[in-house]
Design a protein around this motif. Structure first.
Motif, PDB file in Angstrom:
ATOM      1  N   ARG A  70      -9.758  -1.435   2.214  1.00 55.48           N
ATOM      2  CA  ARG A  70      -8.433  -2.039   2.354  1.00 55.48           C
ATOM      3  C   ARG A  70      -7.472  -1.245   1.480  1.00 55.48           C
ATOM      4  NH1 ARG A  70      -7.572  -6.971   4.348  1.00 55.48           N
ATOM      5  NH2 ARG A  70      -9.344  -8.195   4.987  1.00 55.48           N
ATOM      6  N   TYR A  71      -6.328  -0.908   2.067  1.00 53.72           N
ATOM      7  CA  TYR A  71      -5.266  -0.229   1.322  1.00 53.72           C
ATOM      8  C   TYR A  71      -3.987  -1.002   1.557  1.00 53.72           C
ATOM      9  CZ  TYR A  71      -1.799   3.246   0.020  1.00 53.72           C
ATOM     10  OH  TYR A  71      -0.732   3.876  -0.559  1.00 53.72           O
ATOM     11  N   SER A  72      -3.339  -1.452   0.477  1.00 51.27           N
ATOM     12  CA  SER A  72      -2.171  -2.315   0.602  1.00 51.27           C
ATOM     13  C   SER A  72      -0.888  -1.578   0.952  1.00 51.27           C
ATOM     14  CB  SER A  72      -1.961  -3.108  -0.687  1.00 51.27           C
ATOM     15  OG  SER A  72      -1.578  -2.235  -1.738  1.00 51.27           O
ATOM     16  N   GLY A  73      -0.885  -0.257   0.831  1.00 46.26           N
ATOM     17  CA  GLY A  73       0.343   0.491   1.085  1.00 46.26           C
ATOM     18  C   GLY A  73       1.291   0.404  -0.094  1.00 46.26           C
ATOM     19  N   SER A  74       2.474   0.924   0.081  1.00 47.02           N
ATOM     20  CA  SER A  74       3.471   0.929  -0.992  1.00 47.02           C
ATOM     21  C   SER A  74       4.015  -0.469  -1.191  1.00 47.02           C
ATOM     22  CB  SER A  74       4.604   1.890  -0.631  1.00 47.02           C
ATOM     23  OG  SER A  74       4.093   3.200  -0.569  1.00 47.02           O
ATOM     24  N   PRO A  75       4.501  -0.839  -2.351  1.00 52.31           N
ATOM     25  CA  PRO A  75       4.585  -0.015  -3.556  1.00 52.31           C
ATOM     26  C   PRO A  75       3.321  -0.068  -4.410  1.00 52.31           C
ATOM     27  CG  PRO A  75       5.690  -2.088  -3.976  1.00 52.31           C
ATOM     28  CD  PRO A  75       5.181  -2.134  -2.541  1.00 52.31           C
TER      29      PRO A  75
END
Length: 170
Positions: A70-75
């Protein structure tokens, strides 16, 4: 790295799910130079900069693993990774990550990681013919110098296969 694949067989499902995109790989197999991909399957969802990969299973002639990312993205850029490999071929990984290319090992690997690329907290457990390593690490893979810090408990270490030098057998 560019790979030419032959005998590609795949079953995919693509869906636009407002506001994201979902890709389901029912099954994929192929042959490449020096590696046979027996099976790749899993689900991928991309939504406004975040990425979720679940149930990713990879099986080659020398690797068998399941992963979820899982990658939440920015910021925030928060990563959550689970990787379970009954066998992970370092020479196969070395095709894409050169530092491990000459290490002729296929360890069992269990990794749980959470954090950012600047400070990725990991719990690792690795078992191979060269020994066992277990413990918490923090990886610094973002901007600047790349490094690992932490404490690993190691046992039954044999440096010969790690360094690819028979005279270093321990």
């Amino acid at each position: 790295v560019v790979e030419d694949l032959s005998g590609l067989r795949a079953r995919f499902r693509f869906a636009y799910e407002k506001p994201g995109i979902a890709i389901s790989i029912g099954r994929m197999s192929a042959a490449g130079a020096g590696m046979n991909l027996r099976r790749l399957s899993g689900d991928l969802r991309v939504d406004r900069g975040s990425i979720v990969a679940s149930g990713f299973a990879v099986e080659t002639d020398r690797t068998n693993l399941v992963a979820a990312v899982r990658y939440s993205g920015s910021p925030d850029g928060l990563l959550d990774i689970q990787l379970d490999a009954a066998r992970l071929s370092l020479p196969e990984i070395g095709r894409y990550f050169r530092p491990v290319a000459n290490i002729r090992l296929e360890p069992a690997v269990d990794v749980r990681a959470r954090g950012t690329m600047d400070a990725l907290s990991m719990n690792v457990h690795v078992v191979s013919s060269a020994g066992t390593a277990r413990g918490p690490l923090v990886g610094h893979f973002g901007a600047g110098a790349k490094s690992l810090e932490g404490r690993l408990d190691v046992s039954s270490v044999d440096m010969a296969p790690i360094l690819n030098r028979a005279e270093w057998k321990t």
